[in-house]
Design a protein around this motif. Sequence first.
Motif, short mmCIF file in Angstrom:
data_model
loop_
_atom_site.label_atom_id
_atom_site.label_comp_id
_atom_site.label_asym_id
_atom_site.label_seq_id
_atom_site.Cartn_x
_atom_site.Cartn_y
_atom_site.Cartn_z
N SER A 1 73.99 35.21 40.08
CA SER A 1 73.80 34.37 38.89
C SER A 1 73.26 35.19 37.74
O SER A 1 73.69 35.04 36.59
CB SER A 1 72.85 33.22 39.23
OG SER A 1 72.55 32.47 38.07
N ARG B 1 74.98 36.28 34.01
CA ARG B 1 74.30 35.75 32.83
C ARG B 1 74.77 36.44 31.55
O ARG B 1 74.96 35.82 30.52
CB ARG B 1 72.78 35.92 32.99
CG ARG B 1 71.95 35.38 31.84
CD ARG B 1 70.50 35.74 32.06
NE ARG B 1 69.98 35.18 33.30
CZ ARG B 1 69.42 33.97 33.37
NH1 ARG B 1 69.29 33.24 32.29
NH2 ARG B 1 68.98 33.53 34.53
N LEU C 1 70.98 34.19 43.70
CA LEU C 1 70.22 34.40 42.46
C LEU C 1 70.66 35.69 41.77
O LEU C 1 70.76 35.74 40.55
CB LEU C 1 68.73 34.45 42.77
CG LEU C 1 68.06 33.13 43.19
CD1 LEU C 1 66.62 33.38 43.60
CD2 LEU C 1 68.13 32.12 42.04
N GLU D 1 64.23 37.80 30.30
CA GLU D 1 64.97 36.61 29.91
C GLU D 1 64.80 35.48 30.92
O GLU D 1 65.02 34.31 30.59
CB GLU D 1 66.46 36.95 29.76
CG GLU D 1 66.76 37.84 28.56
CD GLU D 1 68.23 38.14 28.45
OE1 GLU D 1 68.97 37.88 29.42
OE2 GLU D 1 68.66 38.61 27.39
N ARG D 2 64.40 35.80 32.16
CA ARG D 2 64.29 34.79 33.20
C ARG D 2 62.84 34.47 33.57
O ARG D 2 62.56 33.96 34.65
CB ARG D 2 65.02 35.28 34.46
CG ARG D 2 66.52 35.38 34.29
CD ARG D 2 67.13 36.33 35.30
NE ARG D 2 66.76 36.01 36.67
CZ ARG D 2 66.85 36.88 37.68
NH1 ARG D 2 67.25 38.10 37.45
NH2 ARG D 2 66.52 36.52 38.90
N ARG E 1 60.71 32.20 32.45
CA ARG E 1 60.46 30.78 32.72
C ARG E 1 61.18 30.35 34.01
O ARG E 1 60.62 29.60 34.81
CB ARG E 1 60.93 29.93 31.54
CG ARG E 1 60.74 28.44 31.78
CD ARG E 1 61.11 27.62 30.57
NE ARG E 1 60.14 27.80 29.51
CZ ARG E 1 60.19 27.12 28.34
NH1 ARG E 1 61.15 26.26 28.13
NH2 ARG E 1 59.29 27.33 27.42
N GLU E 2 62.37 30.83 34.19
CA GLU E 2 63.12 30.48 35.40
C GLU E 2 62.40 30.96 36.65
O GLU E 2 62.29 30.24 37.65
CB GLU E 2 64.51 31.12 35.33
CG GLU E 2 65.38 30.90 36.55
CD GLU E 2 66.70 31.65 36.43
OE1 GLU E 2 67.20 32.11 37.47
OE2 GLU E 2 67.21 31.77 35.29
N ILE E 3 61.89 32.20 36.59
CA ILE E 3 61.15 32.73 37.73
C ILE E 3 59.88 31.92 37.97
O ILE E 3 59.48 31.64 39.11
CB ILE E 3 60.82 34.22 37.50
CG1 ILE E 3 62.10 35.05 37.53
CG2 ILE E 3 59.84 34.73 38.56
CD1 ILE E 3 61.90 36.50 37.13
N ILE F 1 59.40 28.74 37.33
CA ILE F 1 59.76 27.45 37.97
C ILE F 1 60.06 27.67 39.44
O ILE F 1 59.65 26.87 40.30
CB ILE F 1 60.98 26.84 37.24
CG1 ILE F 1 60.59 26.45 35.80
CG2 ILE F 1 61.52 25.64 38.00
CD1 ILE F 1 61.75 25.98 34.96
N LEU F 2 60.77 28.76 39.77
CA LEU F 2 61.07 29.05 41.16
C LEU F 2 59.78 29.32 41.94
O LEU F 2 59.64 28.88 43.09
CB LEU F 2 62.00 30.26 41.26
CG LEU F 2 63.45 30.03 40.79
CD1 LEU F 2 64.21 31.35 40.76
CD2 LEU F 2 64.16 29.03 41.68
#
Length: 839
Positions: free
Chosen positions: A470, A474, A467, A738-739, A741-743, A745-746
Amino acid sequence: MSLDRLALRSLRARPMRTASSIAAVSFGVAILFASLATNAGIEASVQSTVREIVGRADLRVAAFGEAGLSPSTTATIDATPGVAVAAPALERRTYLGPDGNEGALPPPVTVLGVDPIVDPAVHDLVLVAGSPLADPTESSALITERLAAQDGLTLGSPVSMQGAGDRVQYRVIGIIAGDGPIAGALGRTMVVPLATAMAVFGSDSVDRVDILISPGSDPQTVARALETRLVSEPYVLSAPRDLAAGLRASTTDFMLTTGLIAAVALFSGAFLIFNTLSMTVSERIREVGLLRAAGASRGQVTSFMLAQAFVIGVSGSLAGLLLGALLALVMVALLGTVGSVTLAGPGLPLDAVATALLVGVGVTLAAALEPARRASRIQPVEALRTRLDTTTSRRARLRWLTAVFVAIALVGVVILPRAAGIAGIVQTLAVYGILLIATLLIPVVLPVMARIAGAPFGRVLRMEERLARSAIRRDPSRTALTLGSLTVGLAMIVALGGVGQHARAAAAGWIDDVIPGELVLTSIRAIAPDEGVEAQLTKAVPGIERLSPIATFDVAVDGARTDAAAVVGSDLAADGRLRFTVGDRDAALAALDAGGATVLPAALAERLGLAVGDALRVPGHDGQGLDLRVVGIIERSIPGKAGESMLVGWTDATDRLGVIGADVFALRFRPDASATAAQDLRAEAELLALQVVPLEQIEGAISVALARIFGLFDSLAVVAILIAALGIVNTLTMNVIERVREIGILRAAGMSRRQVWRSVVVEAGVLGLAGALLGIAVGLILGTVMVMATGDRIDVVTGIPWAVIGVALVIGVGVAMLAAAYPARIASRLSITRAVQYE
């Protein structure tokens, strides 16, 4: 609401980012201002030292060698047209204290003999107590405040002084303010009437004459008249500006390095400002797009961004001035002396204040121009996008950063000391060029470095490491800017560590290479061969294999004062000393003993443009010149007052150049010497007023002095690391934003808060390790360039500063991971529901 007020509100809305940007500017400006203030203090101290040494004198005639200037020469100077006052002086070192030299030798004192009648017209001795000298024949003395404090002396105290014969007693009648009129005496100075000093030391000559010219006379005309009249004895004629130039030259390297570090810190600050405002543009695309849709022109949007930068620049620069003033005080207190100059305190000139303010604000605005330009080109339709970061804009970032770097490099060159010359400018530009190239290559090597740096973390935290890598990939441009700041700071630490290690090793090697013995005996006066000191020591201390006399003195080469040392060539040959680069070693040392020959250190030979077989002429004490043939060139020679000494045979020095005797003896014990030989030697040496100094002690003193200076340089370079840490905080915070939403979901998929926290910290660790590896590589290159610029060679194996490299690794990774605490906390506390709904 005006755009300026909106700009201020935007800054207040992000207090953490704004504060870190202001801190970055303040750190860079602080180092710059501290450098300028310290340099101004050095210049003020130079001028003060010159005034204390020469007073109001317009010219100085100084003798070469120990013979001094004879009474006839002094009379000739006094009778020269245009000379209003000629103030002679005699300077000698001796010991104060009770008779018998019982116990260890006390610190020496410098005795200055002056004419109480004429000297006050040229020199001002400021007294804090007592009265000045009045009677040329009285046994009265003035002492400095430091000498009074160290030896417990007061007005009326008797002072016993060792001269050429029996001890002579003086009475203290006045105390001089500060350290007195002699540079390099460490404040231990006693001023006595010239006539009594000449009687005590058994001399009818003086060391120098300070000249005050008549009103309306031209110093150059008087100087030419003196050069015409003074032909019987070697001397050097100088003006106060010549002394000031020599003092400044001894401080050039220090000022050069502090200026270099200041520019590097400013560049690190520019990284952070550039990165911060670039993130602001990306983060506030929609807001800027709405402003454009509402009718804001490109110029207004540009001013909106520049207004934020201006506030950051002014706030940071003002804070940097205060911090820099405190830092300058600390620097002066830690250093005490720089080169041959004792620092009285930092200077606070208005031009330094103005320069620091202009550079701080200017660098901030320059770093903000490209983000502001990019913001002004945002079209309303583009505001609907969630991101605005094309490949073209990324390339533009690095191009503009290059322009900022060049501008800062020019600032760095401008603030260099004038004495640095072309060589200093070339060295500085070479350092800047290496840093710039390294910065531009970071985006190219980033994928490989991220994989290498992530490997150690992946062995323990595989998922978090993936992670992290990644996230790093970015936004390569942003990551490159963050890594660039860290790389630059760590590179300077490694480079300075390498240069410091080389300097200490070179100093130790220098002593080992040139001193023909395992310890030295030093004397505060020249010991003539007929005094029998060598025979007395050899008889009293069994086990001495060799006792080699060495005399350090001055000669004139092409009209310039040059350090020289009288040696016995056979002693150097037997002890295996001196590394010859040109010439046959055995033949050259034999030629020294035969006479008419000299061996030059490589630096002096290069400066004079001489090679083996060439001849040079030096004036002798009898008015006749001595022709010396260069028979060899060596890497290093015996240290002198201002550099390395040319070597002259003992017979030539004593018979033709006025050398009275040795001021140093190099001693070597036999392998079978008794265990008490060293102790016996020390006891006998104290009876003869000789000080025993092992070579390890000399090397240790040099190492301590160098460690103090390079420790200060490293501390300044650490500021660039702190700026990089602030950049890491900003970068990771932006990555978290910036992450979101990604966080979310995780987290919804089962990732724990601790795993989220670890992923951000691991990301920082990967960045820190990558920056440390790059910084170490670049620092080793920088250090090699800086060492080679001095003309020295660096050993590839022993020249690597492993300890500093270890520290750089720890600092790089540790600082980065500590900087991740705040953004990791934000990421771990995100609500799953709000994170999934975040846009």
